[in-house]
Design an enzyme around this catalytic site. Structure first.
Site, PDB file in Angstrom:
ATOM      1  N   HIS A   1       0.714  -1.129   0.167  1.00 35.22           N
ATOM      2  CA  HIS A   1      -0.320  -0.129  -0.306  1.00 35.22           C
ATOM      3  C   HIS A   1       0.600   0.940  -0.206  1.00 35.22           C
ATOM      4  CE1 HIS A   1       1.264   0.151   4.176  1.00 35.22           C
ATOM      5  NE2 HIS A   1       0.955  -0.686   4.677  1.00 35.22           N
TER       6      HIS A   1
HETATM    7  P1  TYD Z   1      -1.424  -2.768   8.002  1.00 37.26           P
HETATM    8  O1  TYD Z   1      -1.032  -1.422   7.606  1.00 37.26           O
HETATM    9  O2  TYD Z   1      -1.986  -3.561   6.213  1.00 37.26           O
HETATM   10  O3  TYD Z   1      -0.262  -3.900   7.656  1.00 37.26           O
HETATM   11  P2  TYD Z   1       1.014  -3.395   6.868  1.00 37.26           P
HETATM   12  O4  TYD Z   1       1.384  -2.598   6.360  1.00 37.26           O
HETATM   13  O5  TYD Z   1       2.090  -3.631   7.816  1.00 37.26           O
HETATM   14  O6  TYD Z   1       0.959  -5.034   5.957  1.00 37.26           O
HETATM   15  O7  TYD Z   1      -2.777  -2.665   9.278  1.00 37.26           O
HETATM   16  C1  TYD Z   1      -2.625  -4.401   9.000  1.00 37.26           C
HETATM   17  C2  TYD Z   1      -4.473  -4.062  10.120  1.00 37.26           C
HETATM   18  O8  TYD Z   1      -3.800  -3.658  11.177  1.00 37.26           O
HETATM   19  C3  TYD Z   1      -5.055  -2.887   9.562  1.00 37.26           C
HETATM   20  O9  TYD Z   1      -6.376  -3.659   9.736  1.00 37.26           O
HETATM   21  C4  TYD Z   1      -5.334  -1.599  10.547  1.00 37.26           C
HETATM   22  C5  TYD Z   1      -4.399  -2.044  11.717  1.00 37.26           C
HETATM   23  N1  TYD Z   1      -3.679  -1.635  12.573  1.00 37.26           N
HETATM   24  C6  TYD Z   1      -3.772  -0.571  13.641  1.00 37.26           C
HETATM   25  O10 TYD Z   1      -5.191  -1.103  13.596  1.00 37.26           O
HETATM   26  N2  TYD Z   1      -3.026   0.352  13.649  1.00 37.26           N
HETATM   27  C7  TYD Z   1      -1.713   0.503  13.340  1.00 37.26           C
HETATM   28  O11 TYD Z   1      -0.971   1.615  13.581  1.00 37.26           O
HETATM   29  C8  TYD Z   1      -1.853   0.473  12.155  1.00 37.26           C
HETATM   30  C9  TYD Z   1      -0.331   0.380  11.286  1.00 37.26           C
HETATM   31  C10 TYD Z   1      -2.124  -0.904  11.886  1.00 37.26           C
END
Ligand code: TYD
Length: 137
Positions: free
Chosen positions: A53
């Protein structure tokens, strides 16, 4: 200059003595933003990929606190792969950069300092929508 050229490895201060090493990070001094949030990835299974993303406005700084992993950055024009494996440097990522994290070693801990609280509306999770937002599609 391409957007991706604003992203860079930043070496952090290191205080070493016979008792071990100490590194610190001060907002707006060592990294170019004020820290509002810290999160970390751990217990990442072998072969897993994270990220996938971009963020519209968020600035981030990523440190391999333990173990190693790769961060692949893409600004829609250029791609760069960074291997992070030390806790005394990290990768600064400016807004509007697509990122993927892979190649996690066992026991890797990925710490992320972020400029804003968690906000799902700041995410671009579709690559084509990301390119369209940049005017590249
Ligand atoms: P995501 O940012 O998609 O993970 P990555 O980029 O590390 O693969 O986040 C995964 C899940 O965690 C998503 O459901 C949102 C949640 N999340 C939070 O609740 N708070 C946060 O600070 C972050 C980074 C993610």
């Amino acid at each position: 200059m391409s957007r991706i050229d604003h992203c860079c490895i930043i070496e952090l201060p290191r205080v070493t003595d016979p008792r071990g090493c100490l590194t610190f990070i001060e907002a707006n001094r060592h990294i170019p933003f004020k820290i509002r949030r810290v999160y970390y990835l751990y217990d990442v299974p072998g072969g897993a990929e994270r990220g996938g993303h971009a963020h519209k406005a968020l600035h981030q700084f990523i440190v391999a606190m333990s173990g190693s992993f790769d961060v692949v950055l893409d600004d829609g024009i250029q791609k760069k792969r960074f291997h992070l494996n030390r806790s005394y440097y990290g990768l600064y990522i400016c807004p509007m950069i697509w990122r993927e994290l892979d190649n996690f070693s066992s026991g890797a801990v990925c710490m992320v300092l972020a400029s804003e609280f968690y906000d799902e509306s700041d995410y671009l999770r579709d690559y084509n929508a990301y390119l369209a937002t940049l005017g590249l599609k």
